[in-house]
Every structure is written in C-alpha cells, then in structure tokens.
Design an enzyme around this catalytic site. Structure first.
Site, PDB file in Angstrom:
ATOM      1  N   MET A 117    -122.490  36.694 -49.628  1.00  0.00           N
ATOM      2  CA  MET A 117    -122.403  35.257 -49.624  1.00  0.00           C
ATOM      3  C   MET A 117    -123.478  34.708 -48.689  1.00  0.00           C
ATOM      4  SD  MET A 117    -119.892  34.546 -51.562  1.00  0.00           S
ATOM      5  CE  MET A 117    -118.433  35.277 -52.232  1.00  0.00           C
ATOM      6  N   MET A 120    -122.596  33.869 -45.046  1.00  0.00           N
ATOM      7  CA  MET A 120    -121.887  34.923 -44.332  1.00  0.00           C
ATOM      8  C   MET A 120    -122.767  36.172 -44.231  1.00  0.00           C
ATOM      9  SD  MET A 120    -118.154  34.125 -45.981  1.00  0.00           S
ATOM     10  CE  MET A 120    -117.291  35.438 -45.150  1.00  0.00           C
ATOM     11  N   CYS A 121    -122.573  37.110 -45.142  1.00  0.00           N
ATOM     12  CA  CYS A 121    -123.230  38.412 -45.036  1.00  0.00           C
ATOM     13  C   CYS A 121    -124.745  38.347 -45.211  1.00  0.00           C
ATOM     14  CB  CYS A 121    -122.610  39.384 -46.028  1.00  0.00           C
ATOM     15  SG  CYS A 121    -120.838  39.634 -45.721  1.00  0.00           S
ATOM     16  N   VAL A 122    -125.234  37.493 -46.109  1.00  0.00           N
ATOM     17  CA  VAL A 122    -126.683  37.381 -46.303  1.00  0.00           C
ATOM     18  C   VAL A 122    -127.324  36.828 -45.038  1.00  0.00           C
ATOM     19  CG1 VAL A 122    -128.498  36.196 -47.604  1.00  0.00           C
ATOM     20  CG2 VAL A 122    -126.549  37.195 -48.810  1.00  0.00           C
ATOM     21  N   THR A 125    -127.045  39.282 -41.940  1.00  0.00           N
ATOM     22  CA  THR A 125    -127.965  40.423 -42.055  1.00  0.00           C
ATOM     23  C   THR A 125    -129.410  39.971 -41.837  1.00  0.00           C
ATOM     24  OG1 THR A 125    -126.421  41.552 -43.537  1.00  0.00           O
ATOM     25  CG2 THR A 125    -128.725  42.284 -43.591  1.00  0.00           C
TER      26      THR A 125
END
Length: 192
Positions: A117, A120-122, A125
């Site tokens: 998402m 969030m994760c994108v 990272t």
C-alpha cells in the site's frame, strides 16, 4: 527530472499479493498497477537488475495470513541469483529482513519501488532505502492503496489516488516520484 532518467539497479516489488490485487479487497485500479508492475519486472529482468519480491506475513485471520490464498504473490517469480522473495512482518521491507544484505551483496546503489500500500509498506520501504543512501525511484503509476474512509465531523473520504499521491509527495524531496513506470530504466549492478 531529466528526459532520460538514470537507470536503477534493483526493483523492489512490495506486497503484490492476491489479497491486495484481486477480488473485493483489491486496490482500485489493480489492473493498472499489475500492468505497470509486470512491465517493470520484464525490463528489470531483461537488464540483469536485482528483483526483490517482498511478501507480507499478515496476522492470523488477515487476508494475507501466511499460506492462505490471499497471501500468495500474484505475479510470477523467477527465483535465481538476481531474483528473490523476502518475507516480512513490518511495513518497512528492511526491518528484520535480509533486504539490506541482498542489496549490499549485489552492489546495488539505486532502486525502484512499486506495489501496495502506498502510504504504508511502499512508503516505509522507500523511506528506509533513502535513509540508507540508495537513490530511489517511486513511479507514480506503479503503487496503489485503498480509499481512506470519511472521518465524520473532520473530513470527507479521501480517494485512493489522492492517498497514493500524498504518500509519494511526503518523500518527494529525496526520491524521484515523478517518473512513470514506463520511463524507469534498469541496469545490472555495476553497470550504471
């Protein structure tokens, strides 16, 4: 942004799992995300770039709970010396995983990040990659998320496209977030 962006040496595909891109839980425009990601994968593989598929291990009962249908990666993986799958339990693909070691061992200095998402994760990272000194490309049309529901008395619902744009904007001072997926070029580590 230059007319011919510098190539990147790795592609990080974040959580492109069945739960987030198929069925009633799919992100809006999942078909566009999958098309852009498949194109990035083909070009990265063709150039000999490192490809890392991050796979989230969700909590029990979650749509991405390990070994459930939603947990499976949606796009084919060609595991080998330059393509790996790394499982994770945090938004940040670097936290408590081998991602940093994989990139360091391969000599990667630049990377593109795509997937779900966005906020969030994108973003987590990509932000850690920036903190670690990597040049980061975040193609604006190769990450996605869901709408943010309305907060009664505070705000209306926020469309998914706006959420993705804001997530990218939050790191835009340090990362190239204006590049379309079709403009991302790849090179093998040591070749760029």
């Amino acid at each position: 942004m230059t007319d011919t962006p510098l190539p990147v040496q790795a592609l990080i595909v974040v959580d492109v799992q069945k739960d987030g891109v198929t069925g009633d839980r799919a992100v809006p425009s999942a078909d566009v995300l999958l098309d852009r990601t498949a194109g990035l994968l083909a070009r990265a593989r063709g150039a000999g770039a490192v490809v890392v598929h991050l796979q989230n291990d969700g909590d029990p009962g979650a749509g991405d709970e390990p070994y459930t249908p939603g947990w499976a990666l949606h796009l084919p993986v060609e595991e080998g010396p330059t393509e790996v799958v790394i499982r994770k339990t945090w938004d940040d693909g670097f936290k408590d995983t081998s991602l940093g070691a994989v990139l360091t061992e391969a000599g990667v200095e630049s990377l593109a990040v795509c997937g779900v998402m966005s906020e969030m994760c994108v973003q987590a990272t990509a932000r850690t990659a920036l903190e670690l000194g990597y040049r980061v490309v975040l193609p604006y049309d190769a990450h996605a998320t869901h709408d943010v529901p309305a907060a009664p008395g505070i705000s209306e619902a926020v469309p998914a496209a706006a959420v993705s744009r804001v997530a990218a904007w939050a790191i835009s001072a340090d990362a190239d977030v204006t590049t379309a997926a079709t403009d991302v070029r790849f090179a093998a580590p040591g070749g760029a």
